[in-house]
Design a protein around this motif. Structure first.
Motif, PDB file in Angstrom:
ATOM      1  N   ALA A  49     -75.065   4.674  49.829  1.00  0.00           N
ATOM      2  CA  ALA A  49     -75.377   5.849  49.024  1.00  0.00           C
ATOM      3  C   ALA A  49     -75.137   5.511  47.558  1.00  0.00           C
ATOM      4  CB  ALA A  49     -74.531   7.051  49.435  1.00  0.00           C
ATOM      5  N   ARG A  50     -75.920   6.146  46.697  1.00  0.00           N
ATOM      6  CA  ARG A  50     -75.803   5.907  45.263  1.00  0.00           C
ATOM      7  C   ARG A  50     -75.983   7.222  44.530  1.00  0.00           C
ATOM      8  NH1 ARG A  50     -79.726   2.172  44.430  1.00  0.00           N
ATOM      9  NH2 ARG A  50     -81.295   3.767  44.045  1.00  0.00           N
ATOM     10  N   ILE A  51     -75.273   7.382  43.435  1.00  0.00           N
ATOM     11  CA  ILE A  51     -75.461   8.541  42.562  1.00  0.00           C
ATOM     12  C   ILE A  51     -75.665   8.026  41.148  1.00  0.00           C
ATOM     13  CG2 ILE A  51     -72.950   8.880  42.283  1.00  0.00           C
ATOM     14  CD1 ILE A  51     -73.611  11.942  42.111  1.00  0.00           C
ATOM     15  N   GLU A  52     -76.701   8.521  40.493  1.00  0.00           N
ATOM     16  CA  GLU A  52     -77.001   8.095  39.133  1.00  0.00           C
ATOM     17  C   GLU A  52     -76.329   9.045  38.143  1.00  0.00           C
ATOM     18  OE1 GLU A  52     -81.144   7.160  38.621  1.00  0.00           O
ATOM     19  OE2 GLU A  52     -81.306   6.586  40.728  1.00  0.00           O
ATOM     20  N   SER A  53     -76.265   8.610  36.897  1.00  0.00           N
ATOM     21  CA  SER A  53     -75.482   9.357  35.912  1.00  0.00           C
ATOM     22  C   SER A  53     -75.970  10.790  35.741  1.00  0.00           C
ATOM     23  CB  SER A  53     -75.493   8.636  34.564  1.00  0.00           C
ATOM     24  OG  SER A  53     -76.816   8.462  34.108  1.00  0.00           O
ATOM     25  N   GLU A  54     -77.254  11.018  35.959  1.00  0.00           N
ATOM     26  CA  GLU A  54     -77.776  12.378  35.811  1.00  0.00           C
ATOM     27  C   GLU A  54     -77.666  13.193  37.092  1.00  0.00           C
ATOM     28  OE1 GLU A  54     -79.536   9.695  36.020  1.00  0.00           O
ATOM     29  OE2 GLU A  54     -81.422  10.019  37.087  1.00  0.00           O
ATOM     30  N   GLY A  55     -77.142  12.544  38.167  1.00  0.00           N
ATOM     31  CA  GLY A  55     -76.888  13.284  39.402  1.00  0.00           C
ATOM     32  C   GLY A  55     -77.818  12.979  40.562  1.00  0.00           C
ATOM     33  N   THR A  56     -78.861  12.220  40.341  1.00  0.00           N
ATOM     34  CA  THR A  56     -79.774  11.875  41.430  1.00  0.00           C
ATOM     35  C   THR A  56     -79.050  11.034  42.475  1.00  0.00           C
ATOM     36  OG1 THR A  56     -81.657  11.866  39.910  1.00  0.00           O
ATOM     37  CG2 THR A  56     -81.948  10.748  42.019  1.00  0.00           C
ATOM     38  N   THR A  57     -79.261  11.383  43.741  1.00  0.00           N
ATOM     39  CA  THR A  57     -78.612  10.654  44.828  1.00  0.00           C
ATOM     40  C   THR A  57     -79.643   9.957  45.713  1.00  0.00           C
ATOM     41  OG1 THR A  57     -78.576  12.643  46.197  1.00  0.00           O
ATOM     42  CG2 THR A  57     -76.606  12.182  44.885  1.00  0.00           C
ATOM     43  N   THR A  58     -79.223   8.864  46.305  1.00  0.00           N
ATOM     44  CA  THR A  58     -80.040   8.086  47.232  1.00  0.00           C
ATOM     45  C   THR A  58     -79.173   7.704  48.422  1.00  0.00           C
ATOM     46  OG1 THR A  58     -81.318   7.163  45.387  1.00  0.00           O
ATOM     47  CG2 THR A  58     -81.478   6.030  47.514  1.00  0.00           C
ATOM     48  N   TYR A  59     -79.749   7.788  49.622  1.00  0.00           N
ATOM     49  CA  TYR A  59     -79.013   7.460  50.837  1.00  0.00           C
ATOM     50  C   TYR A  59     -79.812   6.494  51.714  1.00  0.00           C
ATOM     51  CZ  TYR A  59     -76.123  11.541  49.756  1.00  0.00           C
ATOM     52  OH  TYR A  59     -75.281  12.447  49.140  1.00  0.00           O
ATOM     53  N   ALA A  60     -79.084   5.654  52.439  1.00  0.00           N
ATOM     54  CA  ALA A  60     -79.715   4.865  53.479  1.00  0.00           C
ATOM     55  C   ALA A  60     -80.144   5.807  54.600  1.00  0.00           C
ATOM     56  CB  ALA A  60     -78.732   3.829  54.016  1.00  0.00           C
ATOM     57  N   ASP A  61     -81.258   5.487  55.257  1.00  0.00           N
ATOM     58  CA  ASP A  61     -81.751   6.358  56.329  1.00  0.00           C
ATOM     59  C   ASP A  61     -80.693   6.556  57.416  1.00  0.00           C
ATOM     60  OD1 ASP A  61     -85.195   5.146  56.255  1.00  0.00           O
ATOM     61  OD2 ASP A  61     -84.178   6.694  55.082  1.00  0.00           O
ATOM     62  N   SER A  62     -79.902   5.534  57.664  1.00  0.00           N
ATOM     63  CA  SER A  62     -78.932   5.582  58.758  1.00  0.00           C
ATOM     64  C   SER A  62     -77.788   6.567  58.512  1.00  0.00           C
ATOM     65  CB  SER A  62     -78.356   4.194  59.009  1.00  0.00           C
ATOM     66  OG  SER A  62     -77.700   3.707  57.855  1.00  0.00           O
TER      67      SER A  62
END
Length: 119
Positions: A49-62
């Motif tokens: 999982a990742r969160i960018e400085s402006e708040g956007t998040t990304t997750y692995a499908d699993s």
């Protein structure tokens, strides 16, 4: 330079929860994103999982729907709430920070924290 210190790993039964935290220090104003990685099948670190400085998040499908990443800029902390844990989530989890200075990106890693999920 950015220093990262993780905490919160441990042993939990399948279906249980854990919360990981990562505190950043140093050149924190240059941090563009922070995230959590774990070794994949080929042992290279893969994004959890990742969160960018402006708040956007990304997750692995699993982990979608089970893990939630959040950031607290006031405390320079990124947390990963892990629910409904499965044995296949067992891994060393590494905190990562990406900085951008004058257009050049750099990666920094924490020392890792062990998460073990028993069946």
């Amino acid at each position: 330079q950015v220093q990262l210190v993780e905490s919160g790993g441990g042993l939990v039964q399948s279906g249980g929860s854990l919360r990981l935290s990562c505190v950043a220090s140093g050149s924190i104003a240059s941090i563009a994103a922070m995230g959590w990685y774990r070794p994949g099948p080929g042992k290279e670190r893969e994004l959890v999982a990742r969160i960018e400085s402006e708040g956007t998040t990304t997750y692995a499908d699993s982990v979608k729907g089970r893990f939630t990443i959040s950031g607290d800029k006031a405390k320079n902390t990124v947390s990963l709430q892990m629910n409904s844990l499965k044995p296949e989530d067992t891994a060393i989890y590494y905190c990562n920070a990406i900085t951008v200075v004058r257009g050049a990106a750099s990666r920094y890693w924490g020392q890792g924290t062990q998460v073990t999920v028993s069946s």
